[in-house]
Design a protein around this motif. Sequence first.
Motif, PDB file in Angstrom:
ATOM      1  N   ALA A   4       0.909  -1.098  -0.028  1.00  0.00           N
ATOM      2  CA  ALA A   4      -0.147  -0.094  -0.160  1.00  0.00           C
ATOM      3  C   ALA A   4       0.863   1.268   0.061  1.00  0.00           C
ATOM      4  N   THR A   5       0.341   2.277  -0.524  1.00  0.00           N
ATOM      5  CA  THR A   5       0.942   3.904  -0.622  1.00  0.00           C
ATOM      6  C   THR A   5       0.702   4.037   1.098  1.00  0.00           C
ATOM      7  N   ILE A   6       1.826   4.515   1.409  1.00  0.00           N
ATOM      8  CA  ILE A   6       1.588   5.307   2.912  1.00  0.00           C
ATOM      9  C   ILE A   6       1.167   6.717   2.675  1.00  0.00           C
ATOM     10  N   ILE A   7       0.046   6.845   3.720  1.00  0.00           N
ATOM     11  CA  ILE A   7      -0.081   8.356   3.444  1.00  0.00           C
ATOM     12  C   ILE A   7       0.483   9.184   4.832  1.00  0.00           C
ATOM     13  N   ASP A   8       1.453  10.116   4.272  1.00  0.00           N
ATOM     14  CA  ASP A   8       2.345  10.447   5.317  1.00  0.00           C
ATOM     15  C   ASP A   8       1.656  11.864   5.914  1.00  0.00           C
ATOM     16  N   GLY A   9       0.930  11.638   7.081  1.00  0.00           N
ATOM     17  CA  GLY A   9       0.254  12.408   7.701  1.00  0.00           C
ATOM     18  C   GLY A   9       1.443  13.667   8.288  1.00  0.00           C
ATOM     19  N   LYS A  10       2.665  13.172   8.726  1.00  0.00           N
ATOM     20  CA  LYS A  10       3.370  14.005   9.197  1.00  0.00           C
ATOM     21  C   LYS A  10       3.958  14.978   8.227  1.00  0.00           C
ATOM     22  N   ALA A  11       4.331  14.605   7.004  1.00  0.00           N
ATOM     23  CA  ALA A  11       4.541  15.460   5.699  1.00  0.00           C
ATOM     24  C   ALA A  11       3.510  16.501   5.452  1.00  0.00           C
ATOM     25  N   ARG A  12       2.117  15.860   5.289  1.00  0.00           N
ATOM     26  CA  ARG A  12       1.129  16.757   5.192  1.00  0.00           C
ATOM     27  C   ARG A  12       1.118  17.907   6.164  1.00  0.00           C
TER      28      ARG A  12
END
Length: 302
Positions: A4-12
């Motif tokens: 899966a693609t990791i949804i990077d909440g930290k970067a967003r």
Amino acid sequence: MNTATIIDGKARAAELREQIAHAVSAFAMEVGRAPGLAVILVGEDPASQIYVRSKGRATAEAGMVSFEHRLDVTVSQVELLKLIETLNVDNRVDGILVQLPLPQHIDEDAVISCIDPSKDVDGFHVMNAGLLMVGKPGLVPCTPLGCLLLLKQHLGDLSGLEAVVIGRSNIVGKPMAQLLLAESCTVTIAHSRTRDLADVVRRADIIIAAAGRAEIVKSSWIKPGATVIDVGINRVTGESGKAKIVGDVEATAIEVASALTPVPGGVGPMTIAMLLRNALTAACARAGLPEIPLLARSDQTS
């Protein structure tokens, strides 16, 4: 094997906080002061202390003024309500946050109800909950709002997708369902008493796991290609005997889902970014200014 693609909440969240800092600077130039956020901490709960420190640091980095009130665990409910009433009429304060949970002798509902709804940056006041229910502008709980932005950034238009929200709390589950309904999703709220939870989850294009139970959602329940937002933060003992943090979703979900948020580093950073966003929104409303558009990227796909 699918990964899966990791949804990077930290970067967003870092991007959003940078946008918010620029908007705060513009607000200060227009109004002559920076937005103010008051945080009240009762007692010395270690997790709450960490959260309050993080919020205070983020507030300062965004250029806002932080007013911290640390009260002894023995403070009476009357004293706490008096402090909130003082902050309600303090023109330097645009947002008020009372760190939960509170000691058992204090009624959380009474405390939340005492906060001026226009300063309720947590979005927990019944007036803000009602506004969300009927689709009117108001302050929205931070964690669900952060989840929605991550979903929209990854998927774009959510219209017509089937979403399952696991958890029915006033903090995450219920407001999350309302936000998804507003995006024209078909929404099911599941919980601990849902019959055949696995079958309910298998229908979902979007899964929001906010039950507060370690790995309650098994990878075998997830429809291939679904997008998973894991809100859970659970401390468990690993095979080595050391404590570790896991989400509400089984780690092997990465082999089935099309995208998912990591734990930690997914939803958590977005919650603090949304707190800052709400504080700025409240400040703009109180100053008679239009809300500064910060979140345009949420309408783009990744």
